[in-house]
Design a protein around this motif. Structure first.
Motif, PDB file in Angstrom:
ATOM      1  N   TYR A   1       0.890  -0.916   0.053  1.00 54.18           N
ATOM      2  CA  TYR A   1       0.017   0.028  -0.189  1.00 54.18           C
ATOM      3  C   TYR A   1       0.852   1.670  -0.140  1.00 54.18           C
ATOM      4  CZ  TYR A   1       1.245  -0.060   4.827  1.00 54.18           C
ATOM      5  OH  TYR A   1       1.903  -0.067   6.110  1.00 54.18           O
ATOM      6  N   ARG A   2       0.622   2.456  -0.336  1.00 53.59           N
ATOM      7  CA  ARG A   2       1.252   3.877  -0.273  1.00 53.59           C
ATOM      8  C   ARG A   2       0.792   4.808   0.743  1.00 53.59           C
ATOM      9  NH1 ARG A   2      -1.808   7.728  -3.012  1.00 53.59           N
ATOM     10  NH2 ARG A   2       0.248   9.142  -3.516  1.00 53.59           N
ATOM     11  N   VAL A   3       1.535   5.300   1.415  1.00 55.45           N
ATOM     12  CA  VAL A   3       1.383   6.101   2.359  1.00 55.45           C
ATOM     13  C   VAL A   3       1.479   7.044   1.619  1.00 55.45           C
ATOM     14  CG1 VAL A   3       1.688   6.943   4.381  1.00 55.45           C
ATOM     15  CG2 VAL A   3       1.894   5.020   4.001  1.00 55.45           C
ATOM     16  N   PRO A   4       1.358   8.135   1.309  1.00 55.02           N
ATOM     17  CA  PRO A   4       1.060   9.504   0.956  1.00 55.02           C
ATOM     18  C   PRO A   4       2.301  10.173   1.074  1.00 55.02           C
ATOM     19  CG  PRO A   4      -0.990   9.430  -0.032  1.00 55.02           C
ATOM     20  CD  PRO A   4      -0.342   8.463   1.374  1.00 55.02           C
ATOM     21  N   GLU A   5       2.543  10.396   2.288  1.00 59.28           N
ATOM     22  CA  GLU A   5       3.125  10.994   3.485  1.00 59.28           C
ATOM     23  C   GLU A   5       4.809  10.855   3.569  1.00 59.28           C
ATOM     24  OE1 GLU A   5      -0.510  12.052   4.770  1.00 59.28           O
ATOM     25  OE2 GLU A   5       0.245  10.231   4.360  1.00 59.28           O
ATOM     26  N   TRP A   6       5.078   9.463   2.523  1.00 57.21           N
ATOM     27  CA  TRP A   6       6.242   9.330   3.203  1.00 57.21           C
ATOM     28  C   TRP A   6       7.008   9.223   1.540  1.00 57.21           C
ATOM     29  CZ3 TRP A   6       5.465   3.260   4.568  1.00 57.21           C
ATOM     30  CH2 TRP A   6       4.873   3.475   6.319  1.00 57.21           C
ATOM     31  N   GLU A   7       6.438  10.430   0.124  1.00 62.11           N
ATOM     32  CA  GLU A   7       6.414  10.233  -0.420  1.00 62.11           C
ATOM     33  C   GLU A   7       6.742  11.129  -1.089  1.00 62.11           C
ATOM     34  OE1 GLU A   7       3.113   8.879  -3.020  1.00 62.11           O
ATOM     35  OE2 GLU A   7       3.392   6.552  -2.103  1.00 62.11           O
ATOM     36  N   LYS A   8       5.632  12.766  -0.528  1.00 63.98           N
ATOM     37  CA  LYS A   8       6.857  13.846  -0.840  1.00 63.98           C
ATOM     38  C   LYS A   8       6.814  14.516   0.987  1.00 63.98           C
ATOM     39  CE  LYS A   8       4.529  14.387  -5.182  1.00 63.98           C
ATOM     40  NZ  LYS A   8       3.350  15.608  -5.631  1.00 63.98           N
ATOM     41  N   GLY A   9       7.060  15.886   1.378  1.00 66.85           N
ATOM     42  CA  GLY A   9       7.969  16.308   1.964  1.00 66.85           C
ATOM     43  C   GLY A   9       6.622  17.606   1.962  1.00 66.85           C
ATOM     44  N   LEU A  10       6.459  17.669   3.636  1.00 63.36           N
ATOM     45  CA  LEU A  10       5.422  18.915   3.479  1.00 63.36           C
ATOM     46  C   LEU A  10       5.438  20.297   3.277  1.00 63.36           C
ATOM     47  CD1 LEU A  10       3.213  19.808   5.022  1.00 63.36           C
ATOM     48  CD2 LEU A  10       4.897  20.650   7.494  1.00 63.36           C
ATOM     49  N   GLY A  11       7.432  21.013   3.406  1.00 62.84           N
ATOM     50  CA  GLY A  11       7.687  22.171   2.243  1.00 62.84           C
ATOM     51  C   GLY A  11       6.798  21.838   0.645  1.00 62.84           C
ATOM     52  N   GLU A  12       6.618  20.546   0.657  1.00 66.98           N
ATOM     53  CA  GLU A  12       6.460  20.459  -1.421  1.00 66.98           C
ATOM     54  C   GLU A  12       4.672  20.693  -1.363  1.00 66.98           C
ATOM     55  OE1 GLU A  12       8.471  16.983  -3.807  1.00 66.98           O
ATOM     56  OE2 GLU A  12       9.058  16.691  -1.655  1.00 66.98           O
ATOM     57  N   ILE A  13       4.292  20.124  -0.720  1.00 63.13           N
ATOM     58  CA  ILE A  13       2.502  20.044  -0.469  1.00 63.13           C
ATOM     59  C   ILE A  13       1.872  22.029   0.204  1.00 63.13           C
ATOM     60  CG2 ILE A  13       0.277  18.905  -0.298  1.00 63.13           C
ATOM     61  CD1 ILE A  13       2.352  17.249  -1.447  1.00 63.13           C
ATOM     62  N   LEU A  14       2.583  21.776   0.995  1.00 59.88           N
ATOM     63  CA  LEU A  14       1.746  23.318   1.475  1.00 59.88           C
ATOM     64  C   LEU A  14       2.088  24.361   0.707  1.00 59.88           C
ATOM     65  CD1 LEU A  14       3.541  23.684   5.574  1.00 59.88           C
ATOM     66  CD2 LEU A  14       1.315  23.304   4.507  1.00 59.88           C
ATOM     67  N   PRO A  15       2.675  25.072   0.104  1.00 65.17           N
ATOM     68  CA  PRO A  15       2.764  26.404  -1.142  1.00 65.17           C
ATOM     69  C   PRO A  15       1.378  25.545  -2.114  1.00 65.17           C
ATOM     70  CG  PRO A  15       4.869  25.349  -1.379  1.00 65.17           C
ATOM     71  CD  PRO A  15       4.114  24.774  -0.701  1.00 65.17           C
ATOM     72  N   ASN A  16       0.702  24.690  -2.072  1.00 62.28           N
ATOM     73  CA  ASN A  16      -0.605  24.705  -2.672  1.00 62.28           C
ATOM     74  C   ASN A  16      -1.685  25.492  -1.881  1.00 62.28           C
ATOM     75  OD1 ASN A  16       0.668  22.300  -4.703  1.00 62.28           O
ATOM     76  ND2 ASN A  16      -0.052  20.621  -4.019  1.00 62.28           N
ATOM     77  N   TYR A  17      -1.368  25.759  -1.049  1.00 58.60           N
ATOM     78  CA  TYR A  17      -2.578  26.337   0.030  1.00 58.60           C
ATOM     79  C   TYR A  17      -2.409  27.276   0.383  1.00 58.60           C
ATOM     80  CZ  TYR A  17      -3.361  21.209   0.176  1.00 58.60           C
ATOM     81  OH  TYR A  17      -4.256  19.839  -0.612  1.00 58.60           O
ATOM     82  N   LEU A  18      -0.930  27.880   0.361  1.00 61.22           N
ATOM     83  CA  LEU A  18      -0.313  29.224   1.017  1.00 61.22           C
ATOM     84  C   LEU A  18      -0.082  30.144   0.107  1.00 61.22           C
ATOM     85  CD1 LEU A  18       0.066  27.462   4.638  1.00 61.22           C
ATOM     86  CD2 LEU A  18      -1.578  28.778   3.815  1.00 61.22           C
TER      87      LEU A  18
END
Length: 332
Positions: free
Chosen positions: A141-158
């Motif tokens: 199975y996959r866990v998205p939090e293991w694939e990308k860091g938080l810094g890569e995701i937050l710019p989508n919202y902030l």
């Protein structure tokens, strides 16, 4: 979280195979010493072993009941977050006229959800995902939090500035809730939000603070270590002692058989001891893997999928479209 009908027996046997290997060794050594080294004194009265097994079953059952309750409480917390998030989107849509302001409130909330799930996925020393049997199974199975860091995701919202400030804080989720509260106060002070609507949104924000605290409690405070240690020790001691309690019982069976099995009935103690001990070790292993419901195990609360569902619903309230959230399930 495993959302299929059930685990296959083959999956379960592979997951617990190292325990089975150890139990075969523990069951074979007493038989070899008894049969070939004439160490008949090694036998332990079966009554003592039964008493120990009874005590062990109570301890393991108590642990599994408590770890199950932790998992269900975690599920309740995130179900609460799911419902409260939809309510937040509804309030932001209905109470605010400016589209940009609605979008800021909803996107900052999505950033909070993202920061919270990343925080809950951080490993702790007492968690079991580093154990080989869990690490091997995580390939299914996959866990998205293991694939990308938080810094890569937050710019989508902030914005870039807010993202940098959030990432520089010890708790990104907490600072985002604080920022959301300050933004509401600013809207109220400038007249963009009347007092009744302001208080309603602040109450909703308070619900998120309480839900985050509950999730953090489950993450940061494990099942008490003294009980976990006693449970593991009792199971191991029982599995070591149980084969010795079967030696004389199976050796006496030689009197009632003939042919090839005459004199070899004691070897049946090995599969019998492995079968019974495997039930205890498997229950212990299941309890250990259920103890921490956010660590990324196959039986965890599917917080990544739930966050994707929330994002789809909130963005649809803004008139935006998203792809269907990827399921965080084991491939069956």
């Amino acid at each position: 979280m495993h959302l299929g009908k059930s685990y296959r027996l083959s999956e379960f046997l592979v997951w617990t195979r190292r325990q089975i290997y150890a139990l075969v060794i523990c069951g074979s050594i007493p038989v070899i010493l008894f049969k070939f080294c004439a160490m008949t004194w090694l036998s332990v009265p079966l009554t003592i072993v039964v008493l120990l097994g009874t005590a062990t079953s109570f301890i393991v059952g108590f642990k599994n009941a408590q770890t199950y309750n932790r998992a269900m409480e975690a599920q309740d917390v995130w179900t609460g977050i799911l419902g409260a998030s939809r309510r937040w989107g509804q309030l932001a849509r209905d109470f605010l006229r400016e589209e940009d302001t609605r979008r800021d409130l909803i996107y900052r909330h999505l950033a909070w959800l993202t920061a919270l799930r990343y925080e809950l996925r951080r490993p702790r020393v007492w968690e079991s995902m580093s154990r080989r049997f869990n690490a091997e199974y995580s390939r299914h199975y996959r866990v998205p939090e293991w694939e990308k860091g938080l810094g890569e995701i937050l710019p989508n919202y902030l914005s870039a500035r807010e993202t940098e400030r959030v990432l520089g804080c010890a708790s990104a989720a907490t600072i985002l809730l604080s920022t959301q509260g300050a933004f509401l106060s600013e809207l109220h002070a400038t007249g963009h939000l009347n007092s009744a609507f302001y208080l309603e949104l602040q109450r909703a924000l308070g619900d998120f603070i309480a839900l985050q605290a509950k999730a953090e409690r489950l993450k940061n405070f494990p099942y008490p270590r003294q009980y976990a240690t006693v449970s593991a020790l009792f199971v191991r001691f029982f599995c070591l002692l149980f084969p010795f309690g079967l030696l004389h019982e199976f050796d006496r069976l030689n009197d009632g058989v003939s042919g090839f099995m005459h004199g070899n009935m004691i070897w049946l103690a090995v599969p019998c001891s492995v079968a019974v001990s495997w039930m205890y070790t498997s229950l212990e292993q299941v309890g250990e893997s259920t103890e921490n419901p956010f660590e990324g195990g196959a039986n965890d609360v599917p917080i990544s999928t739930m966050c994707a569902l929330i994002e789809r619903d909130l963005r649809s309230m803004l008139g935006e479209t998203t792809e269907d959230p990827a399921r965080e399930t084991i491939a069956l």
